[in-house]
Enzyme design. Structure first.
Site, PDB file in Angstrom:
ATOM      1  N   LYS A 126       0.836  -1.204   0.000  1.00  0.00           N
ATOM      2  CA  LYS A 126       0.000   0.000   0.000  1.00  0.00           C
ATOM      3  C   LYS A 126       0.874   1.258   0.000  1.00  0.00           C
ATOM      4  O   LYS A 126       0.682   2.153  -0.821  1.00  0.00           O
ATOM      5  CB  LYS A 126      -0.925  -0.003   1.227  1.00  0.00           C
ATOM      6  CG  LYS A 126      -1.862   1.188   1.241  1.00  0.00           C
ATOM      7  CD  LYS A 126      -2.757   1.206   2.444  1.00  0.00           C
ATOM      8  CE  LYS A 126      -2.043   1.824   3.609  1.00  0.00           C
ATOM      9  NZ  LYS A 126      -2.903   2.095   4.760  1.00  0.00           N
ATOM     10  N   ASP A 145      -6.779   1.145   1.158  1.00  0.00           N
ATOM     11  CA  ASP A 145      -6.742   1.487   2.583  1.00  0.00           C
ATOM     12  C   ASP A 145      -8.076   1.059   3.197  1.00  0.00           C
ATOM     13  O   ASP A 145      -8.884   0.381   2.553  1.00  0.00           O
ATOM     14  CB  ASP A 145      -6.463   2.992   2.781  1.00  0.00           C
ATOM     15  CG  ASP A 145      -7.706   3.813   2.517  1.00  0.00           C
ATOM     16  OD1 ASP A 145      -8.642   3.320   1.827  1.00  0.00           O
ATOM     17  OD2 ASP A 145      -7.785   4.942   3.023  1.00  0.00           O
TER      18      ASP A 145
END
Ligand code: SF4
Length: 227
Positions: A126, A145
């Site tokens: 991420k 997220d």
């Protein structure tokens, strides 16, 4: 997967269209002025609000200038600087170690590949995706997220639970030109309307295409599915 891929692809395109109209200026909310600051801000933002990170980095970025500064900073000193951020001790360790690697193996430059980025301490896929997208203009995937995770499930785009399989599925559904923006749109909508505990379905631009639209019935927070 219950819903055919074709209709989920249409769903994804419609979601992007509507959210783009609702949030025309959607973009990253972390503040930074170079790639290293971006990397550090993203490491700090894990389990912490962007607002809090922005408040803390204002002073941090004035105090430390370049990867050597962070790599050479005493652990206690850097941790103290970050002490209003969640997991600040670990994050200080990650930042010092990542900067050491950047100095020793990358000539002081933040690397521009997924493999090199994820080899840095405290950097998962991420974080690497955010740095690639906003620091290097390289879009290799979709940043998943907590907002992207929640909205993708509520909107019926995926039944996966964890970020990496969700990302793989979204990459097959969301048009590639929107991979970066999709995240920001989900974050804005997740903050404004489709919040974790109290989604405002009555005032949602996606209500008529959302399988989780709660209508008049009470939502069951305890069930965890899909709320
Ligand atoms: S209708 Fe409700 S659950 Fe669906 S996206 Fe909108 S706020 Fe979220």
């Amino acid at each position: 997967m219950g819903t055919p891929r074709e209709s989920r692809t249409d769903q994804a395109a419609e979601v992007v269209d509507r959210l783009e109209e609702a949030y025309p200026d959607s973009t990253i909310s972390l503040r930074y002025s170079n790639r290293l600051e971006l990397l550090i801000a993203v490491i700090l933002s894990a389990q912490c609000t962007d607002e809090r990170v922005n408040t803390e980095t204002e002073h941090l970025f004035e105090t430390y200038d370049g990867p050597e500064d962070y790599a050479n900073a005493p652990q206690d000193e850097l941790a103290e600087e970050l002490n209003s951020i969640t997991y600040y001790n670990n994050k200080a360790k990650y930042i010092r170690s990542a900067c050491q690697t950047i100095v020793e193996e990358h000539d002081g430059e933040v690397p521009d590949t997924m493999d090199e980025l994820t080899d840095l301490s405290g950097v998962g896929r991420k974080t690497a995706n955010v740095v690639l997208q906003h620091g290097h203009d390289v879009v290799e995937g979709i940043v998943v997220d907590t907002h992207v995770q929640r909205l993708s499930r509520r909107l019926g785009l995926t039944e996966e639970e964890y970020p990496e399989p969700i990302e793989q599925e979204l990459m097959e559904l969301v048009p590639e030109g929107y991979w970066q923006q999709f995240t920001h749109l989900c974050i804005d909508h997740g903050r404004a309307t489709c919040t974790a505990r109290n989604p405002d379905c009555d005032d949602c631009v996606l209500a008529d295409i959302c399988p989780s639209e709660k209508g008049d019935s009470e939502i069951d927070l305890a069930s965890g599915e899909p709320w």
